[in-house]
Scaffold this active site. Structure first.
Site, PDB file in Angstrom:
ATOM      1  N   ARG A 126      13.093  55.015 -66.652  1.00 22.20           N
ATOM      2  CA  ARG A 126      12.262  55.902 -65.822  1.00 22.20           C
ATOM      3  C   ARG A 126      12.281  55.466 -64.354  1.00 22.20           C
ATOM      4  O   ARG A 126      12.233  54.284 -64.043  1.00 22.20           O
ATOM      5  CB  ARG A 126      10.830  55.883 -66.351  1.00 22.20           C
ATOM      6  CG  ARG A 126       9.864  56.677 -65.484  1.00 22.20           C
ATOM      7  CD  ARG A 126       8.660  57.110 -66.242  1.00 22.20           C
ATOM      8  NE  ARG A 126       7.814  56.011 -66.661  1.00 22.20           N
ATOM      9  CZ  ARG A 126       6.709  56.186 -67.382  1.00 22.20           C
ATOM     10  NH1 ARG A 126       6.341  57.407 -67.753  1.00 22.20           N
ATOM     11  NH2 ARG A 126       5.979  55.155 -67.731  1.00 22.20           N
ATOM     12  N   ARG A 159       8.466  51.907 -61.710  1.00 17.86           N
ATOM     13  CA  ARG A 159       7.051  51.510 -61.767  1.00 17.86           C
ATOM     14  C   ARG A 159       6.956  50.055 -62.176  1.00 17.86           C
ATOM     15  O   ARG A 159       7.700  49.615 -63.049  1.00 17.86           O
ATOM     16  CB  ARG A 159       6.315  52.373 -62.812  1.00 17.86           C
ATOM     17  CG  ARG A 159       5.750  53.637 -62.221  1.00 17.86           C
ATOM     18  CD  ARG A 159       5.207  54.561 -63.270  1.00 17.86           C
ATOM     19  NE  ARG A 159       4.338  53.924 -64.264  1.00 17.86           N
ATOM     20  CZ  ARG A 159       3.653  54.587 -65.178  1.00 17.86           C
ATOM     21  NH1 ARG A 159       3.711  55.914 -65.212  1.00 17.86           N
ATOM     22  NH2 ARG A 159       2.911  53.970 -66.042  1.00 17.86           N
TER      23      ARG A 159
HETATM   24  P1  AMP Z   1       0.204  55.983 -67.582  1.00 17.63           P
HETATM   25  O1  AMP Z   1       0.726  56.507 -66.281  1.00 17.63           O
HETATM   26  O2  AMP Z   1      -0.572  57.012 -68.351  1.00 17.63           O
HETATM   27  O3  AMP Z   1       1.263  55.308 -68.429  1.00 17.63           O
HETATM   28  O4  AMP Z   1      -0.863  54.855 -67.214  1.00 17.63           O
HETATM   29  C1  AMP Z   1      -0.466  53.689 -66.524  1.00 17.63           C
HETATM   30  C2  AMP Z   1      -1.434  52.566 -66.838  1.00 17.63           C
HETATM   31  O5  AMP Z   1      -2.743  52.911 -66.377  1.00 17.63           O
HETATM   32  C3  AMP Z   1      -1.610  52.259 -68.318  1.00 17.63           C
HETATM   33  O6  AMP Z   1      -0.593  51.406 -68.816  1.00 17.63           O
HETATM   34  C4  AMP Z   1      -2.976  51.588 -68.322  1.00 17.63           C
HETATM   35  O7  AMP Z   1      -2.886  50.254 -67.857  1.00 17.63           O
HETATM   36  C5  AMP Z   1      -3.723  52.404 -67.283  1.00 17.63           C
HETATM   37  N1  AMP Z   1      -4.419  53.551 -67.908  1.00 17.63           N
HETATM   38  C6  AMP Z   1      -4.089  54.878 -67.816  1.00 17.63           C
HETATM   39  N2  AMP Z   1      -4.952  55.637 -68.508  1.00 17.63           N
HETATM   40  C7  AMP Z   1      -5.852  54.786 -69.064  1.00 17.63           C
HETATM   41  C8  AMP Z   1      -6.979  54.952 -69.922  1.00 17.63           C
HETATM   42  N3  AMP Z   1      -7.361  56.172 -70.367  1.00 17.63           N
HETATM   43  N4  AMP Z   1      -7.682  53.846 -70.275  1.00 17.63           N
HETATM   44  C9  AMP Z   1      -7.321  52.619 -69.843  1.00 17.63           C
HETATM   45  N5  AMP Z   1      -6.257  52.384 -69.060  1.00 17.63           N
HETATM   46  C10 AMP Z   1      -5.519  53.447 -68.669  1.00 17.63           C
END
Ligand code: AMP
Length: 219
Positions: A126, A159
């Site tokens: 990604r 990322r």
């Molecule tokens: P994502 O872009 O959805 O993969 O989110 C990136 C990171 O943000 C995740 O790996 C978590 O560390 C944090 N994160 C995103 N959404 C949540 C959530 N609902 N609860 C806790 N941590 C979150």
């Protein structure tokens, strides 16, 4: 209505939520994007979140729930919402149910189901645009010009939590949490499962059919 799009990291939630939101006029609310915006803005919330995100761990519930509550109170979230990346724990499922219990707004969940080896390949390939947030993949969704965002021309980055050593930790921590959330929606009769394997367009059509079946129809 509120559609909760569930899936492991790398399942394609972001890409598919964006397409489904465009087709249905729903607001696309992604907790990962909200955290990254807070980090970019240098806020206190962003500083707290960054430590957890870079370690491949979930941000604590109270921080996450307060942030999403503020986002869902905005006018564009008053009718149709696609939640991407939230809820991710049992406490978050309960907080969401509680927040909407009085309003009678329906909450339905769809799981984008993808095998673990496919997840690893997707995450390590990604690339994202640090400026507009659009997501690419080295082989599945390459930009038109190598390394540049199609939408805004910024240089694409990996990322920090997609680094190979973080990916394994992220999957380990987050797959268990996902199972618990999936079980809660399944047990309350609000879970649909959509295969998230195959081409982006094919998955988009599959997801659109499943979303329409629970009331999120095209506009
Ligand atoms: P994502 O872009 O959805 O993969 O989110 C990136 C990171 O943000 C995740 O790996 C978590 O560390 C944090 N994160 C995103 N959404 C949540 C959530 N609902 N609860 C806790 N941590 C979150």
């Amino acid at each position: 209505m509120i559609l909760v799009l569930l899936g492991a990291p790398g399942a394609g939630k972001g890409t598919q939520a964006e397409a489904l939101a465009a087709a249905t006029g729903a607001a696309h609310v992604a907790t990962g994007d909200l955290f990254r915006a807070e980090i970019a803005a240098g806020s206190a919330l962003g500083t707290t979140a960054k430590e957890f995100i870079d370690a491949g761990r979930l941000v604590p519930d109270e921080v996450t729930i307060a942030m999403i509550a503020a986002r869902l109170a905005r006018p564009d979230a008053a009718e149709r919402v696609i939640l991407d990346g939230f809820p991710r724990t049992a406490a978050q499922v309960e907080a969401l149910d509680r927040a909407y219990a009085a309003s009678g707004r329906r909450i339905e969940a769809l799981l984008l189901d993808v095998d673990r080896d496919v997840l690893v390949a997707r995450l390590t390939g990604r690339r994202v645009c640090p400026s507009c947030g659009r997501s690419y993949h080295l082989t599945n969704r390459p930009p038109r010009v190598d390394g540049c965002c199609d939408a805004c021309g910024a240089t694409l980055i990996t990322r920090s939590d997609d680094a190979a050593e973080t990916v394994a930790a992220r999957l380990e921590h987050q797959l268990g949490a996902l199972q618990a959330v999936v079980a809660l929606y399944r047990d309350s009769g609000r879970l649909g499962v959509v295969s998230g394997t195959g081409g982006i367009d094919e998955i988009r059509e599959r997801l659109a059919r499943a979303a329409a079946a629970v009331g999120l129809t095209p506009r």
